[in-house]
Design a protein around this motif. Structure first.
Motif, PDB file in Angstrom:
ATOM      1  N   ASP A  48     -17.619   3.057   4.049  1.00 39.08           N
ATOM      2  CA  ASP A  48     -18.662   2.043   4.231  1.00 39.08           C
ATOM      3  C   ASP A  48     -18.637   1.455   5.637  1.00 39.08           C
ATOM      4  O   ASP A  48     -19.683   1.279   6.265  1.00 39.08           O
ATOM      5  CB  ASP A  48     -18.514   0.922   3.201  1.00 39.08           C
ATOM      6  CG  ASP A  48     -18.822   1.381   1.781  1.00 39.08           C
ATOM      7  OD1 ASP A  48     -19.506   2.417   1.626  1.00 39.08           O
ATOM      8  OD2 ASP A  48     -18.371   0.707   0.833  1.00 39.08           O
ATOM      9  N   ILE A 160     -15.267  -7.654   7.539  1.00 38.87           N
ATOM     10  CA  ILE A 160     -15.633  -7.553   6.122  1.00 38.87           C
ATOM     11  C   ILE A 160     -17.152  -7.551   5.939  1.00 38.87           C
ATOM     12  O   ILE A 160     -17.668  -6.774   5.129  1.00 38.87           O
ATOM     13  CB  ILE A 160     -14.935  -8.658   5.295  1.00 38.87           C
ATOM     14  CG1 ILE A 160     -13.442  -8.345   5.204  1.00 38.87           C
ATOM     15  CG2 ILE A 160     -15.558  -8.809   3.919  1.00 38.87           C
ATOM     16  CD1 ILE A 160     -12.595  -9.427   4.572  1.00 38.87           C
ATOM     17  N   ASP A 165     -13.058  -2.738   4.021  1.00 38.55           N
ATOM     18  CA  ASP A 165     -12.365  -3.086   2.786  1.00 38.55           C
ATOM     19  C   ASP A 165     -10.926  -3.471   3.106  1.00 38.55           C
ATOM     20  O   ASP A 165     -10.039  -2.620   3.175  1.00 38.55           O
ATOM     21  CB  ASP A 165     -12.394  -1.906   1.821  1.00 38.55           C
ATOM     22  CG  ASP A 165     -11.818  -2.230   0.461  1.00 38.55           C
ATOM     23  OD1 ASP A 165     -11.351  -3.372   0.259  1.00 38.55           O
ATOM     24  OD2 ASP A 165     -11.826  -1.337  -0.403  1.00 38.55           O
ATOM     25  N   ASP A 167      -8.784  -4.989   1.319  1.00 40.71           N
ATOM     26  CA  ASP A 167      -7.858  -4.734   0.212  1.00 40.71           C
ATOM     27  C   ASP A 167      -7.296  -3.316   0.271  1.00 40.71           C
ATOM     28  O   ASP A 167      -6.158  -3.084  -0.125  1.00 40.71           O
ATOM     29  CB  ASP A 167      -8.557  -4.947  -1.131  1.00 40.71           C
ATOM     30  CG  ASP A 167      -8.940  -6.402  -1.354  1.00 40.71           C
ATOM     31  OD1 ASP A 167      -8.271  -7.287  -0.764  1.00 40.71           O
ATOM     32  OD2 ASP A 167      -9.912  -6.649  -2.103  1.00 40.71           O
ATOM     33  N   GLU A 168      -8.075  -2.369   0.749  1.00 37.67           N
ATOM     34  CA  GLU A 168      -7.625  -0.985   0.822  1.00 37.67           C
ATOM     35  C   GLU A 168      -6.691  -0.743   2.006  1.00 37.67           C
ATOM     36  O   GLU A 168      -5.750   0.036   1.914  1.00 37.67           O
ATOM     37  CB  GLU A 168      -8.830  -0.040   0.929  1.00 37.67           C
ATOM     38  CG  GLU A 168      -8.447   1.427   0.989  1.00 37.67           C
ATOM     39  CD  GLU A 168      -9.640   2.351   1.084  1.00 37.67           C
ATOM     40  OE1 GLU A 168      -9.430   3.530   1.363  1.00 37.67           O
ATOM     41  OE2 GLU A 168     -10.791   1.891   0.897  1.00 37.67           O
TER      42      GLU A 168
END
Length: 188
Positions: A48, A160, A165, A167-168
């Motif tokens: 993304d 963000i 991402d 978190d990844e």
């Protein structure tokens, strides 16, 4: 669609990573750009976020070398431009592309088999030389991937909104404290 235009790697728009010179034929790199970006850059920043980089990139040829024409930043957004230049993303793109194209630049596949092109006033590198150069580029790609991810994690609130991402890619621990694979020989 790829982010990079071959001329940006060769003529110094990003950087001239390693042994490419100003006489280098940029069309040789074209077939390898999308594969290099998919293997190394997209996997380093996430699909993304990579797509957002393509969307937000300037349509013009990126150029940071005034000797080669008007200067042109990669991004109008200051945060993306900072990642590109200060976060080493530009170098990751360039090294990945050259690394992916390297074997196909040196070795030619013809109906007569695999050949090495002989050049005037220079001797072609041998297989050992090519392996050494490929290993050095791979080591640079690994280092630059860590640098880009570290920069993104330190500044994650800025990225963000572009689809990064956190978190990844961002753990609670610092990127520099993670163990790195040893390059020492193994003796049996």
């Amino acid at each position: 669609m790829a982010f990079t235009k071959a001329i940006e790697v060769v003529k110094g728009g990003f950087v001239r990573p390693g042994p490419t010179d100003t006489q280098f034929d940029a069309t040789i790199l074209d077939p390898f750009i999308a594969m290099a970006e998919a293997k190394y850059v997209r996997s380093a920043v996430g699909s993304d976020f990579y797509d957002a980089l393509i969307t937000n990139r300037t349509a013009n040829v990126i150029n940071y070398n005034a000797a080669l024409g008007p200067l042109q930043n990669a991004f109008a957004d200051a945060d993306l431009e900072a990642l590109f230049r200060e976060g080493n993303l530009q170098q990751l793109f360039a090294y990945a592309i050259i690394h992916e194209a390297l074997p196909n630049i040196h070795f030619k596949l013809s109906s007569s088999g695999v050949q090495v092109t002989q050049a005037s006033f220079a001797n072609p590198a041998g297989a050992q030389d090519m392996r050494y150069l490929a290993d050095r580029y791979k080591e640079n790609i690994r280092f630059l991937t860590e640098e880009v991810q570290s920069y993104l994690c330190k500044n994650k609130t800025s990225y963000i909104p572009f689809g990064f991402d956190a978190d990844e890619f961002c753990d609670d621990c610092d990127v520099e404290t993670k163990s790195k694979p040893s390059t020492l020989p193994i003796w049996y």
